[in-house]
Design a protein around this motif. Structure first.
Motif, PDB file in Angstrom:
ATOM      1  N   ILE A 107      44.389 -70.947 -28.217  1.00  0.00           N
ATOM      2  CA  ILE A 107      44.250 -70.129 -27.897  1.00  0.00           C
ATOM      3  C   ILE A 107      43.352 -68.419 -28.256  1.00  0.00           C
ATOM      4  CG2 ILE A 107      46.351 -70.075 -26.137  1.00  0.00           C
ATOM      5  CD1 ILE A 107      47.608 -68.298 -28.328  1.00  0.00           C
ATOM      6  N   ALA A 108      42.770 -68.831 -29.822  1.00  0.00           N
ATOM      7  CA  ALA A 108      42.112 -67.414 -30.545  1.00  0.00           C
ATOM      8  C   ALA A 108      40.868 -67.400 -29.948  1.00  0.00           C
ATOM      9  CB  ALA A 108      42.314 -68.573 -32.476  1.00  0.00           C
ATOM     10  N   PHE A 109      40.194 -68.388 -29.194  1.00  0.00           N
ATOM     11  CA  PHE A 109      39.215 -68.410 -28.693  1.00  0.00           C
ATOM     12  C   PHE A 109      39.173 -67.251 -26.994  1.00  0.00           C
ATOM     13  CE2 PHE A 109      35.328 -69.826 -26.249  1.00  0.00           C
ATOM     14  CZ  PHE A 109      34.663 -69.158 -27.026  1.00  0.00           C
ATOM     15  N   GLY A 110      38.305 -66.382 -27.195  1.00  0.00           N
ATOM     16  CA  GLY A 110      38.138 -65.693 -26.122  1.00  0.00           C
ATOM     17  C   GLY A 110      38.237 -64.473 -25.933  1.00  0.00           C
ATOM     18  N   MET A 111      38.680 -63.867 -27.100  1.00  0.00           N
ATOM     19  CA  MET A 111      39.026 -62.699 -27.300  1.00  0.00           C
ATOM     20  C   MET A 111      38.549 -61.624 -26.944  1.00  0.00           C
ATOM     21  SD  MET A 111      42.827 -62.683 -27.904  1.00  0.00           S
ATOM     22  CE  MET A 111      44.077 -63.715 -28.460  1.00  0.00           C
ATOM     23  N   GLY A 112      37.664 -61.947 -28.382  1.00  0.00           N
ATOM     24  CA  GLY A 112      36.318 -60.954 -28.461  1.00  0.00           C
ATOM     25  C   GLY A 112      35.258 -61.036 -27.315  1.00  0.00           C
ATOM     26  N   ILE A 113      35.340 -61.988 -26.972  1.00  0.00           N
ATOM     27  CA  ILE A 113      33.775 -62.051 -26.025  1.00  0.00           C
ATOM     28  C   ILE A 113      34.067 -61.926 -24.396  1.00  0.00           C
ATOM     29  CG2 ILE A 113      33.429 -64.364 -27.598  1.00  0.00           C
ATOM     30  CD1 ILE A 113      33.650 -65.695 -24.700  1.00  0.00           C
ATOM     31  N   ASP A 114      33.072 -61.264 -24.022  1.00  0.00           N
ATOM     32  CA  ASP A 114      33.496 -60.740 -22.160  1.00  0.00           C
ATOM     33  C   ASP A 114      32.227 -61.091 -21.307  1.00  0.00           C
ATOM     34  OD1 ASP A 114      33.755 -58.755 -20.583  1.00  0.00           O
ATOM     35  OD2 ASP A 114      32.143 -57.914 -21.762  1.00  0.00           O
ATOM     36  N   LYS A 115      32.159 -62.897 -22.206  1.00  0.00           N
ATOM     37  CA  LYS A 115      30.860 -64.040 -20.897  1.00  0.00           C
ATOM     38  C   LYS A 115      31.404 -63.080 -19.407  1.00  0.00           C
ATOM     39  CE  LYS A 115      29.843 -68.167 -20.395  1.00  0.00           C
ATOM     40  NZ  LYS A 115      28.225 -68.731 -20.374  1.00  0.00           N
ATOM     41  N   SER A 116      30.787 -63.327 -18.834  1.00  0.00           N
ATOM     42  CA  SER A 116      31.151 -63.100 -17.269  1.00  0.00           C
ATOM     43  C   SER A 116      31.400 -64.228 -16.545  1.00  0.00           C
ATOM     44  CB  SER A 116      31.254 -61.887 -16.901  1.00  0.00           C
ATOM     45  OG  SER A 116      29.900 -61.554 -16.968  1.00  0.00           O
ATOM     46  N   ASN A 117      30.859 -64.935 -16.515  1.00  0.00           N
ATOM     47  CA  ASN A 117      30.333 -65.884 -15.825  1.00  0.00           C
ATOM     48  C   ASN A 117      30.604 -67.417 -16.109  1.00  0.00           C
ATOM     49  OD1 ASN A 117      28.649 -66.652 -17.744  1.00  0.00           O
ATOM     50  ND2 ASN A 117      26.654 -67.051 -17.151  1.00  0.00           N
TER      51      ASN A 117
END
Ligand code: ADP
Ligand code: ZN
Length: 704
Positions: free
Chosen positions: A291-301
C-alpha cells in the motif's frame, strides 16, 4: 455580477479551456459562490472534480489565486495539466533553481500568473505571506483540507498554522477542499481556517464509475489471468500484503505476457521513481505493490485495482480502490476474500505494541472488512454506511447488485455444522471441521479421535469449497466464532443455541464456484475496435515520452475513447469532443486527426486559440508573436470569431467610417468576396485586414 452572467462566463471557460460541456453536481454553485466572495467547504470524493471548483473561479476573476497543497507530486501534476490547457499556473517549491524562482516572482509582478501553487510550509515560511499580500489575490484554496484537523486521518502540524492566512488577507475568500471529512472534521476545518459562514457542500462518497466485485481467494492467480485478458493495455494496481508477494506476483504476471513490475518501500528511491514514471507513462501496465504505492501519484487513468490480500479496514480499501477511474471512466475493483489473511492480520494487530483499546478498534474494523467481503447485499451501501451515508436502494455497480446471489435454506447445514462443533468440544479448526463433516480419514482427524462423533461424514454431499463458503457465512452471522487466541479453534456462540435447539431458520448465500466466468462477462469498459484505441494510445505514449509529460495529462482516457468512437474528420468536429479545449486542439489536433484519418487537417480552425488569447487580454500583436503568425492572419481569426458570434465587437480594430465605406461597396461584389478588387475600388486606402473585418460585420448583420 448576477448569477446568470457569472454562469455564462464560467460555462465559457469550462468549454473553451477544459473542453467540457456541463458542470458536475455541485460544481457550478460552488464556483459562483466563490466568485461572490463567499468562503467554501467542499467535500467531494476523489475524482469528483474538486480542482475545477477552485481553478475556474481563479480564471474568471482578476488577480492571482493561491492554492495550498501538501503533496508536491500532485501539485506538479495539476500545474502541468493546466499549462497543457494554456493556463498560466506555476508551483513554487524548494526544488526550484534560483533563476526559476526569480522568473516566477517577475511573472507575478507582471500579473502573468493566474494560479500559484505552494505547500503550506512554503506559504508560512519567512515573509512569504506578507510578500504575497501585496498582490491582488483573488482567492485561497486549501486542498486536502482534512490535514488541518487532528480528527482527520492525515493531520499535519503545518496545516494547523494556516489560520494566519486569514489575518494577512482578511478580504480574500477561502475555499477548503477534501475527499474525506466526517462531521467532526468538517467542523474543525471551519474553525481552524476561520471560515466565515461558509457555503458547505457535501457530495456523495459513492464512486459510480467503479465496479466493485469480490471473489473467493482460491486460484487467485488464475482469476487474475482471466481478469487481465479482458483488460488489454489498461493500467492497474494489484495490492499485496507483503513485499515478497509483490515480487513473486509481478514475475508471474509477466509470464502471462503483461508488462508488470513490483513496487514496495524496500526498494531504492531511484528504482521506485523509475517504476512509477513508467507506470504513469503507460509503459508498464500492471504494478504489484504494497500500500506504499499510490500516495503521491495522480494518474487519472488507472482502470482497475485488485486486492490480492484482504485490506485491514474499509477506509484503506476504499482509498485504494479510489485510485481507479479518477477520470470518471468505467473502472473495476476486485477483492480476493481470503480467510487466512484475516488470521494473519489479527496476528499483526495482537503483536503490535499498541494499547489494548486501540487493538480492539483495529479488530472491529477488520471484522467490518471481512463482513463486507462476504456480504450478499449491495457492497457500495455497506461502504457508504460505514461513512455515515445511508441509502436503501442498491448501487447497480457492485457484483451483488449486478448478479444478485441466490439464497438457500441453510438450516440443515447450519445444524449439522454447529452440532459437530459442539461434539468436537470446540477443539477443531475450520479446516478440520470441514474434514470431519466430509468424512475425511486424514491422519490428524483420526489421531484426534474426531472420526468417532455422530456427525462425522454427514456433510459428504457438499464439496470442500461449499462448506468453506457456508461456514464463513455462519461466522459472519455470528453463529460461530473463531478463537484466535487459541489456534483458531471454532466455538459456538449464544446465537448458535437458537439454531441447535429452537429450530431457527438460517439463510445462506448460494456458493457459485466458477465466479470468474461471471465477472469476465461483466460490462466491458469499452467495446470499440481496439486497433484505433491502440493507435491513439501509442501516439499519446510517444508524445508523453518526447515531452516528458504523463500520458493522461496530455489527453485523458475518456477523451481518447470518445475520439475513437466519434472519429472526428476535422478540427471542428474534434473540438466538440469532451476534454478537447482550445489549446489542446491547437497543440494536438493535427496529430490526433492524422492518427484517426491518416491525414492531418488542412489549416484553419486554429482561430479558437486566438480566441482564448483574446479572452486572456492579449493584444493582436502579442497573439501574433506568441503564435508565430503574422497579424493579418490573427485579424482574419478575429473576423471569423466575430462572424461566429464568439466575440461581440470589432470596433476597436476598425473605425466607423472605414467600416461604413467597405459596407457601402460590398453589394457590388459577390460571395466569396475577394479582397483585392474591394481594396482597389476603395483607392487602396483601407488595408486588407480591415476589409476582412468589415466583411465579417456585413455578413453577421446581414444574416440577422
Ligand atoms: P478530484 O480533485 O476531486 O480528485 P479532479 O478535479 O482531478 O478530481 O477531476 C477528476 C477528473 O474529472 C479530471 O479528469 C477532470 O478534468 C474531470 N472533470 C472534472 N469536472 C468535469 C466536468 N464538469 N466535466 C467533465 N469532466 C470533468
Ligand atoms: Zn450495489
Amino acid at each position: 455580477m448576477t448569477n446568470s452572467t457569472i454562469s455564462t462566463h464560467i460555462h465559457e471557460i469550462l468549454n473553451a479551456i477544459y473542453g467540457y460541456q456541463k458542470f458536475r453536481p455541485n460544481q457550478e454553485q460552488i464556483i459562483i459562490s466563490i466568485i461572490q466572495k463567499k468562503d467554501n467547504l467542499v467535500i467531494m470524493p476523489t475524482g469528483g472534480g474538486k480542482s475545477l471548483c477552485f481553478q475556474i473561479p481563479a480564471l474568471a476573476q482578476p488577480g492571482v489565486a493561491i492554492v495550498v497543497s501538501p503533496l508536491i507530486a500532485l501539485m506538479e501534476d495539476q500545474v502541468t495539466s493546466l499549462q497543457q490547457m494554456g493556463v498560466p499556473a506555476v508551483a513554487l517549491n524548494s526544488a526550484m533553481t534560483e533563476y526559476d524562482r526569480r522568473q516566477l516572482f517577475e511573472n507575478l509582478h507582471q500579473q502573468k500568473i493566474k494560479i500559484l501553487y505552494l505547500s503550506p510550509e512554503k506559504l508560512l515560511s519567512g515573509n512569504m505571506l506578507e510578500y504575497l499580500s501585496k498582490f491582488k489575490i483573488s482567492m485561497i484554496a486549501v486542498d486536502e483540507a482534512h490535514c488541518v484537523s487532528v480528527w482527520g486521518n492525515d493531520f499535519r502540524p503545518e496545516y494547523a498554522k494556516l489560520s494566519v492566512v486569514r489575518r494577512f488577507l482578511p478580504q480574500v475568500p477561502i475555499i477548503a477542499l477534501t475527499a474525506t471529512a466526517d462531521k467532526v472534521t468538517q467542523e474543525d476545518i471551519v474553525k481552524q481556517l476561520q471560515l466565515r459562514e461558509p457555503n458547505i457542500s457535501v457530495s456523495s462518497f459513492e464512486r459510480k464509475n467503479i465496479k466493485i466485485a469480490v471473489q473467493p481467494g482460491q486460484k487467485r492467480l488464475q482469476r487474475i489471468g482471466y481478469f487481465l485478458n479482458d483488460k488489454k493495455g489498461d493500467s492497474g494496481i494489484v495490492y499485496c500484503l507483503s513485499r515478497k508477494s509483490t515480487e513473486s506476483l509481478a514475475a508471474k504476471i509477466q509470464q502471462m505476457g503483461h508488462e508488470a513490475a513490483f513496487y514496495h518501500a524496500g526498494m531504492t528511491a531511484r528504482d521506485r521513481s523509475l517504476i512509477q514514471q513508467k507506470f504513469i507513462n503507460d509503459e508498464i501496465q500492471v504494478i504489484c505493490a504494497t500500500i506504499a504505492f499510490g500516495m503521491g501519484i495522480d494518474k487519472s487513468n488507472i482502470r482497475w485495482v485488485i486486492h490480492y490480500d484482504l485490506p485491514k479496514n474499509i477506509e484503506g480499501y476504499y482509498q485504494e480502490i479510489g485510485r481507479a477511474g479518477r477520470d470518471g471512466m468505467p473502472s473495476e475493483a476486485l477483492l480476493f476474500s481470503t480467510y487466512s489473511n484475516v488470521s494473519q492480520l489479527r496476528k499483526f494487530i495482537d503483536e503490535s505494541p499498541a494499547e489494548e483499546k486501540f487493538k480492539q478498534i483495529q479488530h472491529a474494523k477488520l471484522d467490518r472488512m471481512w463482513q463486507f467481503s462476504n456480504a450478499a447485499n449491495c457492497r457500495t451501501n455497506i461502504i457508504l454506511n460505514y461513512f455515515n451515508e445511508y441509502r436503501q436502494e442498491g448501487c447497480g455497480h457492485c457484483d451483488n447488485c449486478l448478479y444478485p446471489p441466490k439464497t438457500i435454506d441453510g438450516t440443515k447445514m447450519a445444524q449439522m455444522a454447529l452440532s459437530a462443533v459442539y461434539r468436537l468440544k470446540e477443539q477443531a479448526t475450520l479446516e478440520q471441521l470441514i474434514a470431519v463433516l466430509r468424512g475425511s480419514n486424514r491422519q490428524d482427524i483420526n489421531q484426534r479421535g474426531f472420526t468417532s462423533i455422530k456427525t462425522f461424514g454427514a456433510g459428504r454431499a457438499y464439496s470442500f469449497l461449499d462448506w468453506r463458503s457456508y461456514l464463513l457465512q455462519l461466522l459472519d452471522q455470528g453463529l460461530l466464532f473463531v478463537d484466535h487466541t487459541n489456534g483458531g479453534r471454532l466455538k459456538i456462540t449464544p446465537l448458535s443455541k437458537n439454531v441447535l435447539f429452537e429450530k431457527q431458520l438460517v439463510k445462506l448465500k448460494k456458493f457459485v464456484p466458477n465466479e470468474e466466468q461471471k465477472t469476465s462477462k461483466s460490462p466491458k469498459t469499452n467495446t470499440l475496435p481496439s486497433s484505433l484505441i491502440d493507435k491513439l494510445k501509442k501516439w499519446r505514449t510517444d508524445i508523453s515520452i518526447q515531452k516528458k509529460i504523463p500520458a493522461y495529462i496530455i489527453i485523458t482516457d475518456t477523451t481518447l475513447f470518445e475520439i475513437a468512437d466519434k472519429k472526428p474528420r476535422n478540427l471542428e468536429e474534434l473540438s466538440k469532443i469532451e476534454g478537447i479545449g482550445i489549446r489542446k486542439l491547437d497543440t494536438y489536433g493535427n496529430g490526433i486527426l492524422k492518427t484517426v484519418n491518416g491525414k492531418a487537417a488542412t489549416k484553419g480552425g486554429t482561430y479558437l486559440l486566438t480566441y482564448q488569447l483574446l479572452q486572456q487580454g492579449d493584444s493582436i500583436e502579442q497573439i501574433a508573436a506568441k503564435r508565430e503568425l503574422n497579424t493579418t492572419t490573427i485579424y482574419s481569426h478575429v473576423a471569423h470569431l466575430y462572424e461566429e458570434k464568439k466575440i461581440s465587437s470589432i470596433k476597436s480594430y476598425i473605425s466607423n467610417e472605414e467600416l461604413q465605406s467597405v459596407i457601402d461597396v460590398l453589394p457590388r461584389f459577390e460571395e466569396p468576396y475577394a479582397l483585392k478588387p474591394i481594396y482597389q475600388l476603395l483607392d487602396e486606402k483601407i488595408v486588407y485586414y480591415k476589409i476582412r473585418l468589415a466583411i465579417s460585420y456585413y455578413k453577421r448583420h446581414q444574416r440577422k
